[in-house]
Design a protein around this motif. Structure first.
Motif, PDB file in Angstrom:
ATOM      1  N   PHE A 120       0.806  -1.233   0.000  1.00 57.49           N
ATOM      2  CA  PHE A 120       0.000   0.000   0.000  1.00 57.49           C
ATOM      3  C   PHE A 120       0.834   1.276   0.000  1.00 57.49           C
ATOM      4  O   PHE A 120       0.301   2.363   0.195  1.00 57.49           O
ATOM      5  N   GLY A 121       2.132   1.171  -0.273  1.00 60.58           N
ATOM      6  CA  GLY A 121       2.972   2.363  -0.221  1.00 60.58           C
ATOM      7  C   GLY A 121       2.601   3.446  -1.204  1.00 60.58           C
ATOM      8  O   GLY A 121       2.859   4.623  -0.967  1.00 60.58           O
ATOM      9  N   ARG A 122       2.002   3.057  -2.349  1.00 63.56           N
ATOM     10  CA  ARG A 122       1.600   4.049  -3.358  1.00 63.56           C
ATOM     11  C   ARG A 122       0.088   4.294  -3.354  1.00 63.56           C
ATOM     12  O   ARG A 122      -0.429   4.962  -4.245  1.00 63.56           O
ATOM     13  N   SER A 123      -0.591   3.764  -2.373  1.00 62.35           N
ATOM     14  CA  SER A 123      -2.043   3.933  -2.325  1.00 62.35           C
ATOM     15  C   SER A 123      -2.408   5.408  -2.203  1.00 62.35           C
ATOM     16  O   SER A 123      -1.708   6.201  -1.557  1.00 62.35           O
ATOM     17  N   ALA A 124      -3.514   5.771  -2.829  1.00 65.44           N
ATOM     18  CA  ALA A 124      -3.977   7.160  -2.767  1.00 65.44           C
ATOM     19  C   ALA A 124      -4.713   7.454  -1.470  1.00 65.44           C
ATOM     20  O   ALA A 124      -5.081   8.600  -1.198  1.00 65.44           O
ATOM     21  N   SER A 125      -4.964   6.443  -0.652  1.00 67.09           N
ATOM     22  CA  SER A 125      -5.616   6.638   0.640  1.00 67.09           C
ATOM     23  C   SER A 125      -4.769   5.996   1.731  1.00 67.09           C
ATOM     24  O   SER A 125      -3.970   5.099   1.478  1.00 67.09           O
ATOM     25  N   GLU A 126      -4.944   6.488   2.948  1.00 62.73           N
ATOM     26  CA  GLU A 126      -4.178   5.937   4.060  1.00 62.73           C
ATOM     27  C   GLU A 126      -4.695   4.551   4.443  1.00 62.73           C
ATOM     28  O   GLU A 126      -5.899   4.310   4.471  1.00 62.73           O
ATOM     29  N   GLU A 127      -3.755   3.663   4.737  1.00 62.38           N
ATOM     30  CA  GLU A 127      -4.088   2.346   5.260  1.00 62.38           C
ATOM     31  C   GLU A 127      -3.256   2.107   6.512  1.00 62.38           C
ATOM     32  O   GLU A 127      -2.098   2.539   6.593  1.00 62.38           O
ATOM     33  N   PHE A 128      -3.840   1.409   7.470  1.00 60.04           N
ATOM     34  CA  PHE A 128      -3.165   1.115   8.729  1.00 60.04           C
ATOM     35  C   PHE A 128      -3.129  -0.399   8.898  1.00 60.04           C
ATOM     36  O   PHE A 128      -4.168  -1.061   8.895  1.00 60.04           O
ATOM     37  N   TRP A 129      -1.909  -0.941   9.012  1.00 59.40           N
ATOM     38  CA  TRP A 129      -1.705  -2.381   9.150  1.00 59.40           C
ATOM     39  C   TRP A 129      -0.929  -2.667  10.427  1.00 59.40           C
ATOM     40  O   TRP A 129      -0.325  -1.758  11.023  1.00 59.40           O
ATOM     41  N   VAL A 130      -0.934  -3.924  10.843  1.00 60.16           N
ATOM     42  CA  VAL A 130      -0.175  -4.314  12.020  1.00 60.16           C
ATOM     43  C   VAL A 130       0.461  -5.678  11.781  1.00 60.16           C
ATOM     44  O   VAL A 130      -0.159  -6.580  11.227  1.00 60.16           O
ATOM     45  N   ALA A 131       1.745  -5.775  12.153  1.00 60.00           N
ATOM     46  CA  ALA A 131       2.440  -7.066  12.174  1.00 60.00           C
ATOM     47  C   ALA A 131       2.443  -7.542  13.617  1.00 60.00           C
ATOM     48  O   ALA A 131       2.887  -6.812  14.516  1.00 60.00           O
ATOM     49  N   LEU A 132       1.936  -8.743  13.838  1.00 56.63           N
ATOM     50  CA  LEU A 132       1.806  -9.303  15.179  1.00 56.63           C
ATOM     51  C   LEU A 132       2.858 -10.380  15.382  1.00 56.63           C
ATOM     52  O   LEU A 132       2.980 -11.304  14.568  1.00 56.63           O
ATOM     53  N   LEU A 133       3.637 -10.266  16.462  1.00 57.39           N
ATOM     54  CA  LEU A 133       4.791 -11.130  16.681  1.00 57.39           C
ATOM     55  C   LEU A 133       4.650 -11.924  17.975  1.00 57.39           C
ATOM     56  O   LEU A 133       3.996 -11.477  18.928  1.00 57.39           O
ATOM     57  N   ASP A 134       5.317 -13.092  18.001  1.00 60.69           N
ATOM     58  CA  ASP A 134       5.353 -13.864  19.235  1.00 60.69           C
ATOM     59  C   ASP A 134       6.595 -13.492  20.047  1.00 60.69           C
ATOM     60  O   ASP A 134       7.317 -12.542  19.707  1.00 60.69           O
ATOM     61  N   ALA A 135       6.883 -14.250  21.100  1.00 56.94           N
ATOM     62  CA  ALA A 135       7.991 -13.912  21.991  1.00 56.94           C
ATOM     63  C   ALA A 135       9.343 -14.007  21.301  1.00 56.94           C
ATOM     64  O   ALA A 135      10.321 -13.385  21.736  1.00 56.94           O
ATOM     65  N   LYS A 136       9.435 -14.796  20.223  1.00 59.79           N
ATOM     66  CA  LYS A 136      10.691 -14.955  19.487  1.00 59.79           C
ATOM     67  C   LYS A 136      10.754 -14.070  18.241  1.00 59.79           C
ATOM     68  O   LYS A 136      11.588 -14.262  17.375  1.00 59.79           O
ATOM     69  N   ASN A 137       9.832 -13.112  18.154  1.00 59.79           N
ATOM     70  CA  ASN A 137       9.744 -12.200  17.005  1.00 59.79           C
ATOM     71  C   ASN A 137       9.384 -12.918  15.712  1.00 59.79           C
ATOM     72  O   ASN A 137       9.706 -12.449  14.618  1.00 59.79           O
ATOM     73  N   ARG A 138       8.704 -14.056  15.828  1.00 62.09           N
ATOM     74  CA  ARG A 138       8.146 -14.690  14.640  1.00 62.09           C
ATOM     75  C   ARG A 138       6.813 -14.018  14.326  1.00 62.09           C
ATOM     76  O   ARG A 138       6.030 -13.711  15.230  1.00 62.09           O
ATOM     77  N   VAL A 139       6.566 -13.814  13.045  1.00 60.58           N
ATOM     78  CA  VAL A 139       5.339 -13.125  12.640  1.00 60.58           C
ATOM     79  C   VAL A 139       4.158 -14.088  12.695  1.00 60.58           C
ATOM     80  O   VAL A 139       4.154 -15.140  12.054  1.00 60.58           O
ATOM     81  N   LEU A 140       3.183 -13.726  13.508  1.00 63.55           N
ATOM     82  CA  LEU A 140       1.962 -14.528  13.638  1.00 63.55           C
ATOM     83  C   LEU A 140       0.899 -14.099  12.631  1.00 63.55           C
ATOM     84  O   LEU A 140       0.125 -14.927  12.146  1.00 63.55           O
ATOM     85  N   ALA A 141       0.857 -12.822  12.329  1.00 69.70           N
ATOM     86  CA  ALA A 141      -0.163 -12.315  11.397  1.00 69.70           C
ATOM     87  C   ALA A 141       0.261 -10.949  10.893  1.00 69.70           C
ATOM     88  O   ALA A 141       1.008 -10.217  11.555  1.00 69.70           O
ATOM     89  N   TRP A 142      -0.214 -10.624   9.712  1.00 69.16           N
ATOM     90  CA  TRP A 142       0.017  -9.332   9.053  1.00 69.16           C
ATOM     91  C   TRP A 142      -1.326  -8.921   8.505  1.00 69.16           C
ATOM     92  O   TRP A 142      -1.818  -9.478   7.541  1.00 69.16           O
ATOM     93  N   GLU A 143      -1.971  -7.940   9.146  1.00 72.01           N
ATOM     94  CA  GLU A 143      -3.375  -7.657   8.831  1.00 72.01           C
ATOM     95  C   GLU A 143      -3.635  -6.163   8.731  1.00 72.01           C
ATOM     96  O   GLU A 143      -3.035  -5.356   9.444  1.00 72.01           O
ATOM     97  N   ARG A 144      -4.584  -5.835   7.856  1.00 72.93           N
ATOM     98  CA  ARG A 144      -5.034  -4.448   7.751  1.00 72.93           C
ATOM     99  C   ARG A 144      -6.038  -4.165   8.857  1.00 72.93           C
ATOM    100  O   ARG A 144      -6.971  -4.930   9.085  1.00 72.93           O
ATOM    101  N   VAL A 145      -5.840  -3.035   9.513  1.00 70.91           N
ATOM    102  CA  VAL A 145      -6.764  -2.609  10.556  1.00 70.91           C
ATOM    103  C   VAL A 145      -7.828  -1.691   9.983  1.00 70.91           C
ATOM    104  O   VAL A 145      -9.012  -1.792  10.307  1.00 70.91           O
ATOM    105  N   SER A 146      -7.404  -0.763   9.099  1.00 74.77           N
ATOM    106  CA  SER A 146      -8.380   0.166   8.526  1.00 74.77           C
ATOM    107  C   SER A 146      -7.848   0.777   7.250  1.00 74.77           C
ATOM    108  O   SER A 146      -6.648   0.770   6.977  1.00 74.77           O
ATOM    109  N   ARG A 147      -8.763   1.310   6.468  1.00 69.69           N
ATOM    110  CA  ARG A 147      -8.441   2.063   5.254  1.00 69.69           C
ATOM    111  C   ARG A 147      -9.237   3.346   5.303  1.00 69.69           C
ATOM    112  O   ARG A 147     -10.430   3.337   5.610  1.00 69.69           O
ATOM    113  N   GLY A 148      -8.591   4.484   4.998  1.00 67.35           N
ATOM    114  CA  GLY A 148      -9.258   5.763   5.146  1.00 67.35           C
ATOM    115  C   GLY A 148      -9.248   6.605   3.900  1.00 67.35           C
ATOM    116  O   GLY A 148      -9.472   6.119   2.788  1.00 67.35           O
ATOM    117  N   THR A 149      -8.937   7.892   4.069  1.00 64.66           N
ATOM    118  CA  THR A 149      -8.942   8.853   2.971  1.00 64.66           C
ATOM    119  C   THR A 149      -7.506   9.229   2.636  1.00 64.66           C
ATOM    120  O   THR A 149      -6.554   8.607   3.100  1.00 64.66           O
TER     121      THR A 149
END
Length: 230
Positions: A120-149
């Protein structure tokens, strides 16, 4: 159809494919784009459209990141090509997200930056995502939280924390884009980060960073010393 009756571009296209097979790096950008367009428009001379796309958007990166509405402004670029563009962009985004979707240990925040920029780096609207990690910094999920203007997106801490609890995460990396091209964090960005960090701490979670990405730059609130301010 006899060879004499074949459209003028068929021989040219055949020669391009031969060069592609022998040495792909020998093709100019417009020639690669010609062949790509021909996958959807096999019965058209695609050179004019290839050159028009490059002229309008300044090169291959701009062509493939251009908003659909601007692509459709070009004569000859219709819904079938728009769907093809969506397909290739989604494939590229998913390839870039591989480290974030395969439970790998996240050793470098730049991996998140690369995935976010492709997605989404070139998206014309703002997007908010989150990378969720475990105790060893392994990625559990990569998900969009919201999309705006173009200049804001509504983010509610409870939604971010609910995702963390759902995936049993212990660490969070927040990511959003600035369509205007300046990755500098705004005061609302800083305040939201502080609010999320406090709420996460109450649940035994850590906000590790908040990254702001644009087409070619990014900012890290952790590196700027702004992660806990506010």
């Amino acid at each position: 159809m006899s060879p004499a009756d074949a459209p003028h571009y068929t021989g040219h296209r055949s020669r391009l494919r031969g060069r592609l097979a022998r040495d792909p790096s020998s093709l100019a950008d417009y020639e690669l784009l010609e062949l790509f367009l021909a996958q959807v428009l096999p019965r058209r001379d695609t050179k004019p459209l290839a050159k028009a796309l490059l002229a309008r958007f300044g090169g291959l990166p701009g062509v493939f990141a251009a908003p659909e509405e601007r692509l459709l402004e070009l004569d000859g670029f219709g819904p079938a090509l728009a769907a093809h563009w969506t397909l290739i962009r989604e494939l590229w985004a998913r390839l870039s997200e591989t480290p974030l979707r395969s439970r790998e240990v996240l050793s470098d925040p730049d991996e998140v930056v690369r995935a976010a920029r492709a997605r989404f780096g070139r998206s014309a609207s703002e997007e908010f995502w989150v990378a969720l990690l475990d105790a060893k910094n392994r990625v559990l999920a990569w998900e969009r939280v919201s999309r705006g203007t173009v200049d804001q997106t509504a983010v509610y801490p409870r939604e971010v924390l609910a995702l963390a609890l759902k995936h049993h995460a212990l660490g969070l990396i927040l990511v959003h884009n600035h369509p205007g091209g300046d990755p500098a964090p705004s005061e609302p960005d800083i305040l939201l980060t502080a609010q999320l960090a406090r709420a996460a701490k109450d649940l035994g979670l850590r906000v590790l960073d908040h990254l702001i990405v644009t087409e070619d730059r990014h900012a890290s609130l952790q590196e700027l010393g702004l992660l806990g301010r506010g």
